[in-house]
Design an enzyme around this catalytic site. Sequence first.
Site, PDB file in Angstrom:
ATOM      1  CG  HIS A 186     -14.953  -8.146 -12.706  1.00  0.00           C
ATOM      2  ND1 HIS A 186     -16.066  -8.887 -12.979  1.00  0.00           N
ATOM      3  CD2 HIS A 186     -15.161  -6.933 -13.251  1.00  0.00           C
ATOM      4  CE1 HIS A 186     -16.918  -8.156 -13.679  1.00  0.00           C
ATOM      5  NE2 HIS A 186     -16.384  -6.968 -13.852  1.00  0.00           N
ATOM      6  NE  ARG A 293      -4.657   0.886 -23.190  1.00  0.00           N
ATOM      7  CZ  ARG A 293      -3.761   1.414 -22.353  1.00  0.00           C
ATOM      8  NH1 ARG A 293      -4.074   1.622 -21.089  1.00  0.00           N
ATOM      9  NH2 ARG A 293      -2.551   1.723 -22.775  1.00  0.00           N
ATOM     10  NE  ARG A 329      -7.436   3.134 -27.594  1.00  0.00           N
ATOM     11  CZ  ARG A 329      -6.324   2.530 -27.189  1.00  0.00           C
ATOM     12  NH1 ARG A 329      -5.153   3.131 -27.366  1.00  0.00           N
ATOM     13  NH2 ARG A 329      -6.358   1.362 -26.613  1.00  0.00           N
ATOM     14  CD  GLU A 413      -1.955   3.892 -31.221  1.00  0.00           C
ATOM     15  OE1 GLU A 413      -1.520   3.343 -30.198  1.00  0.00           O
ATOM     16  OE2 GLU A 413      -3.173   3.900 -31.517  1.00  0.00           O
ATOM     17  CG  ASN A 436       2.232   1.929 -24.465  1.00  0.00           C
ATOM     18  OD1 ASN A 436       3.092   2.537 -23.851  1.00  0.00           O
ATOM     19  ND2 ASN A 436       1.020   1.725 -23.985  1.00  0.00           N
ATOM     20  NE  ARG A 447       1.642  -2.617 -26.810  1.00  0.00           N
ATOM     21  CZ  ARG A 447       0.734  -1.710 -26.660  1.00  0.00           C
ATOM     22  NH1 ARG A 447       0.321  -1.017 -27.694  1.00  0.00           N
ATOM     23  NH2 ARG A 447       0.238  -1.431 -25.479  1.00  0.00           N
ATOM     24  CB  CYS A 481      -2.377   8.368 -23.612  1.00  0.00           C
ATOM     25  SG  CYS A 481      -2.505   7.590 -25.230  1.00  0.00           S
TER      26      CYS A 481
HETATM   27  C1  PEP Z   1      -0.043   3.217 -26.924  1.00  0.00           C
HETATM   28  O1  PEP Z   1       0.145   2.511 -27.917  1.00  0.00           O
HETATM   29  O2  PEP Z   1       0.855   3.923 -26.414  1.00  0.00           O
HETATM   30  C2  PEP Z   1      -1.364   3.245 -26.273  1.00  0.00           C
HETATM   31  C3  PEP Z   1      -1.605   4.045 -25.268  1.00  0.00           C
HETATM   32  O3  PEP Z   1      -2.306   2.390 -26.752  1.00  0.00           O
HETATM   33  P1  PEP Z   1      -2.436   0.868 -26.265  1.00  0.00           P
HETATM   34  O4  PEP Z   1      -1.414   0.646 -25.198  1.00  0.00           O
HETATM   35  O5  PEP Z   1      -3.806   0.698 -25.780  1.00  0.00           O
HETATM   36  O6  PEP Z   1      -2.137   0.136 -27.513  1.00  0.00           O
HETATM   37 MG    MG Z   2      -1.554   1.728 -28.938  1.00  0.00          MG
END
Ligand code: PEP
Ligand code: MG
Length: 544
Positions: A186, A293, A329, A413, A436, A447, A481
């Site tokens: 939180h 998310r 999602r 993605e 991302n 990542r 996104c």
């Molecule tokens: C992404 O991969 O760009 C995305 C929005 O999903 P997440 O960051 O939740 O993996």
């Molecule tokens: Mg993603």
Amino acid sequence: MPERTLTGFAAAPGLAAGPAVLLAASGADDRVTVPLEGRQSQLDGALQALAAAAAQLERIAGDLREEGRGAEAEIVETGALMAHDPGLEAAVSELVLKGGLTAASAISQAAEAAADQLAAIPDPMLAERADDVRSLGRRAATIAAGGRDERVGGVLVAAGLGPADVAELGPEVEGVALAAGGVTAHAAIVARSLGLPMVVGLGRDVLDLVEGETIVVDGSLGRLVRYPDPGRLAQARSERERRNQARATAVARRLEPAITLDGRRVKVLANASSLAEVREALEQGAEGVGLLRTELLFLAAQAWPDVETSFRFLAPLLASLQDRVATVRLFDFGGDKTPPFLTGAKGRGVELLLENPQALRDQLEAILRAAQGVALRLLVPMVTRVEQVVAVRQALSAVLRDRRPPALGAMIETPEAAHRAAEFARQLDFLSLGTNDLTQLALGLERESSGTSPATHPTVLRLIDATMRAGRGAGIPIEVCGEAASDADAMPVLVGLGADELSVGAARVGEVREALRTLNFAACQELAQRSLLGQTGHAGGESL
Ligand code: PEP
Ligand code: MG
């Protein structure tokens, strides 16, 4: 002295610079045994301190409510309720009267024990309350020990903080760095909704900082920099100034559309995982949620969330959107989002869900139930093959009954999905580019450890361009996104490639809407073409 970087997790975006303000310990001293005759007065002191802490929390909650931040107020009020918990009072009483602990020590120990019990419950929502109890304990113990309550400006450094501690931070606090903590706690949720940069999980090293030393906290990359060089400091200060200005402008212009100088309308939606973020996004003019998310709240879960658990999380959040777009999602577990119950499982996103058909049905049922009155869009994460969305559509029709079918879309993605974008587009109602993961996968970066996400690298842009073309060919909207949607360099390129919608972090909504109003679509298109060919000034593209 050369710069030194500590790495943690990015909990709330933004750069902050200033002197490190080390949060003082509670003042509890476990080595003191209070003689029998002094114990009653210690107990009185402890109960008064708990009541005073509750009163402080109620006041903070009241202030938050007045500022229209009801979600945060509710979180803080929970702490006040806990202060009145008879179980906690009884534990404190026993520790003081029988154990001879001081008021401060007894409160600390009782709160820690209560928090440990909560943390052990296999329900992520209850487990997260553990932080709230610890926070209450720290607050009350500090009061019992006659602790200071002064406000010092700078970057707050602490072992951990509760949501009320964060909500109470005044404008003199530039950012927060925590040794422990998770991005879904939180405290992080409140920080994000306040636009307060925060890095968590930095480890005990962060507690070795020297009070007053200048540091920079990068809440977007999850880093803390000691001995920052002058350039980094200047960058952090100007970014802070820009953020403040941007929010004020955004709120003032929340009802005006986001439209380029030459008339291209781009929808700006929000990425969110909490009610507080949805509220902040709407205040800044978001037209809905472009990425909810759903997995982030369940990263400590011991089992797939059942219908009721998912519903409890979704219902208040979707209700706050009224008739706006809600893009929910499906669980995107796996990778750095692996809860205990999936330890060792391979795969990611939709792949894991399809291996657990009951979990998929449960989540679909919860979403459909919670989405009364919103324009629901379902988003499938980490797809690589069209058969996966076909399978999700089948599962959806099985639970739909007489309810209206939501729009169905997929996250593009992975490079595989981008290569098959035309096939996906034929099956779906919209596509959402997750820059991302796409960037990291297309460029072979890690990542979890990579500090950069060069979405405007030509290799990545070609995948994005192919997806945009596929969407246009099928006549469906394309959303972006990933974080690139709010990146100053990447956003104009994405608009130039044809993005219909940008979904960005809640605290960035207004800024992005404002930036769109300064762009020229034709110039963005031209920039996009040059970027595709790698002909811009640098790998990260160029600003307009
Ligand atoms: C992404 O991969 O760009 C995305 C929005 O999903 P997440 O960051 O939740 O993996
Ligand atoms: Mg993603």
